[in-house]
Design an enzyme around this catalytic site. Structure first.
Site, PDB file in Angstrom:
ATOM      1  N   THR A  28     -35.981 -17.105  21.201  1.00  0.00           N
ATOM      2  CA  THR A  28     -37.249 -16.505  20.791  1.00  0.00           C
ATOM      3  C   THR A  28     -37.895 -17.287  19.654  1.00  0.00           C
ATOM      4  OG1 THR A  28     -36.225 -15.074  19.151  1.00  0.00           O
ATOM      5  CG2 THR A  28     -36.434 -14.184  21.376  1.00  0.00           C
ATOM      6  N   CYS A  29     -39.207 -17.054  19.508  1.00  0.00           N
ATOM      7  CA  CYS A  29     -39.987 -17.600  18.383  1.00  0.00           C
ATOM      8  C   CYS A  29     -39.743 -16.769  17.146  1.00  0.00           C
ATOM      9  CB  CYS A  29     -41.474 -17.539  18.722  1.00  0.00           C
ATOM     10  SG  CYS A  29     -42.032 -18.894  19.719  1.00  0.00           S
ATOM     11  N   ASP A  30     -38.521 -16.501  16.811  1.00  0.00           N
ATOM     12  CA  ASP A  30     -38.229 -15.703  15.633  1.00  0.00           C
ATOM     13  C   ASP A  30     -37.151 -16.428  14.850  1.00  0.00           C
ATOM     14  OD1 ASP A  30     -37.142 -13.662  13.813  1.00  0.00           O
ATOM     15  OD2 ASP A  30     -38.412 -12.290  14.949  1.00  0.00           O
ATOM     16  N   ASN A  74     -40.802 -11.127  22.669  1.00  0.00           N
ATOM     17  CA  ASN A  74     -41.249 -12.477  23.068  1.00  0.00           C
ATOM     18  C   ASN A  74     -41.478 -12.596  24.570  1.00  0.00           C
ATOM     19  OD1 ASN A  74     -40.497 -15.292  21.056  1.00  0.00           O
ATOM     20  ND2 ASN A  74     -40.594 -13.225  20.302  1.00  0.00           N
ATOM     21  N   LYS A  92     -46.409 -12.102  20.269  1.00  0.00           N
ATOM     22  CA  LYS A  92     -45.112 -11.456  20.042  1.00  0.00           C
ATOM     23  C   LYS A  92     -45.176 -10.334  19.011  1.00  0.00           C
ATOM     24  CE  LYS A  92     -43.584 -15.002  16.716  1.00  0.00           C
ATOM     25  NZ  LYS A  92     -44.686 -15.973  16.908  1.00  0.00           N
TER      26      LYS A  92
END
Lengths: 381, 381
Positions: free
Chosen positions: A328-330, A371, B47
């Site tokens: 994920t973009c986390d 996401n 997101k």
């Protein structure tokens, strides 16, 4: 990794991460608990993995169910078990949920304070249920547990008699006590210590004319991750010895609530390597990104608490330390960084990776789709 | 808390926790960003909250979309925007997902290493897409951010030119750079520092005959929780000044990717007090248990990182410190304990509690149904 899972994965044609549970391992775990503590009823902690196939299997083998909510009670009832095999084990319940549980026939409730006892007393009276049993959870030192629990559940041992007396006064059955020694507890003395407290609360209440009948010894039974853990038999022997020591020949009815210990080692996640990179030329540690991470099943790697065994198709090749992260973009979606994970140098983008001992607290910890990635899929074989 | 949300909650008849988004606040936030940085394109970070109503509103107002996955790309396209308003902003992509994005017409991709560039180059060639742009994310010091990001995304600044040259070599357009100054960034000098690095990478590549065109300045724009934060105008002014300082009159195309800054303050969670208790007679701190916790939307209270403003019907009454916890049978489901939260002494079981500034990273962080509790419901008004 069992032969059955290996065979399933060999024939698998769909894509994306999946958790595969081998029901034969679950059955073997139940049998081990039943053998290790033959006089103790097993209440499977549904929250660990509520897959219907697991609940059906355990129901058939004679298990009871520890439920955290009305939905979990409904899941347990859907196996066909009668409501007397269900405990509403959450100490934090809305009054309307207590009413629903009573209507379903559930008669065993956890409490840890007087306001919760009052909710149950009120609803039992409204419904006219005469045989409602409550057990009070007391706080227990978790020394020796890999994750000592917070103080969220349970009251101080000194307070427990008052909570149970209050139940008695409201017409409920002051039935017993519960405690939890902490998750992944490998110090078997922990149960002895808790049972010392339990027997003294039994004595206190007996003096006040209330005879408790049951001790719920909770969960905490470990799953093997990287380190070996004691066998169920060793726990059984230690617990039986402690029970005898503290209760003599007047042994109370006993309950255990294994969750992780019942399903943890029965499940494996198959994942795929999405990317392998370095942050700079000088970096010694590669970053390996999988198609599963903290938000889709591996939440228990938070603070790198659980170190899952990981298998690759390249095991045996030379290894080097890697940071392991999710897709994920986390930026918090990183599983192992403080203590990097040794993986084969030959590991490549597109390789499959097996994350073992992931049968408990994975599918249910998955987000709804952060996401845009689907929740963790699972299958029972 | 807007009048519209107040009105909605007054008329609400269903039960259980819910997150309510006021779309007028989202619209006002978009307008503020557009006004503060008139020459910068806004790519909303899907997101943060992918509710279709939010995406539709932003599409209509002219926003572009920063997507983390093919599903998020599909959610953005469902608003009717053309694919040139979409960035595939995840640096970690399966090659088949890159192919899907290219087929949808997406032409803007984030990378931070050569292997990722190769996947895009390969798929662009297969599909015959000639105008595929990549931007390289470089690692940026996050000093001043409430949550400095991990090193998960981005490569060392020294490595970025090589990554982009590789893209150029493979027939992709080496389009620009991106960075992220960290979440809840209140030090406006952070952008200046990152733009210093960006302009020097522009210069390095210009010497090698590659003219970069774009700087993606990421997110990091804060939402007001308990402390005041600078206004969008202040960010706009500081960023414009830094851009002019480093790029003179040859300003690059610029992009920002607000997520939290776009929707955080637009949402409120209504929750209910399930239980209030003490652990012992001596305890000074009460435990307040809500019907929502870490596993159903409040994951960002992990390590007590975000301190949400909380309103009750009893505000104004005398307060006392409380531990605030969620309803699940999980001992980590505690929001505020190290630093207890002051709540009215008169707060009672069954009271409604409003948790403000919860429009971002709540519904999507919710688990699928841990403990049998439903994922966080939400509604946009």
């Amino acid at each position: 990794m069992t032969d059955r899972i290996r065979e399933f994965l060999r024939n698998r044609r769909d894509d994306g991460p999946i958790m595969v549970v081998d029901l034969e391992v679950v059955a073997a775990n139940f049998a081990k608990f039943a053998r290790a503590l033959p006089d103790t009823r097993v209440f499977y902690a549904v929250k660990a993995n509520p897959a219907p196939e697991i609940l059906n299997l355990l129901a058939e083998m004679g298990s009871c169910f520890d439920c955290a909510s009305v939905v979990e009670i409904e899941q347990a009832l859907a196996t066909g078990v009668s409501a007397d095999r269900i405990s509403f084990g959450n100490t934090i319940k809305k009054e309307k949920d207590i009413a629903r549980a009573l209507q379903y026939g559930v008669r065993l409730f956890a409490v840890d304070c007087e306001p919760e006892v009052e909710k149950i007393g009120r609803q039992a009276e409204i419904i006219g249920a005469k045989d409602v049993k409550v057990f009070c959870r007391f706080l227990q030192d978790c020394e020796g547990a890999e994750w000592p629990l917070s103080r969220k559940f349970g009251c101080a041992a000194e307070m427990a008699p008052r909570v149970l007396e209050h139940a008695h006064r409201l017409g409920l059955q002051a039935y017993g006590l519960s405690f939890h020694v902490g998750s992944q507890q490998t110090n078997m003395g922990a149960w002895d210590q808790a049972l010392t407290t339990a027997s003294s609360i039994f004595a206190t209440l007996a003096e006040r004319g209330i005879e408790l009948k049951m001790v719920n010894m909770g969960g905490g039974f470990p799953t093997k991750y990287l380190k070996d853990v004691p066998a169920a038999e060793a726990y059984g022997a230690a617990i039986f010895e402690a029970l005898t020591k503290h209760f003599g020949n007047r042994l109370p009815e006993t309950i255990i609530e294994p969750g992780r210990g019942m399903v943890g080692n029965a499940g494996i996640i198959e994942s795929e390597v999405v990317l392998i990179s370095k942050k700079s030329d000088e970096d010694e540690v590669r970053w390996v990104y999988l198609d599963i991470g903290k938000f889709h099943g591996l939440a228990e790697t938070m603070d790198e608490a659980i170190r899952y065994p990981i298998r690759t198709e390249r095991d045996g090749d030379e290894t080097a330390p890697c940071v392991l992260a999710g897709p994920t973009c986390d930026s918090v979606d990183v599983m192992y960084e403080k203590k990097p994970y040794d993986l084969p140098v030959s590991l490549s983008i597109g390789d499959k990776v097996l994350i073992e001992a992931t049968g408990a607290y994975t599918t249910t910890y998955s987000t709804v789709g952060f996401n845009g990635f689907a929740p963790l899929a699972s299958v029972c074989i």
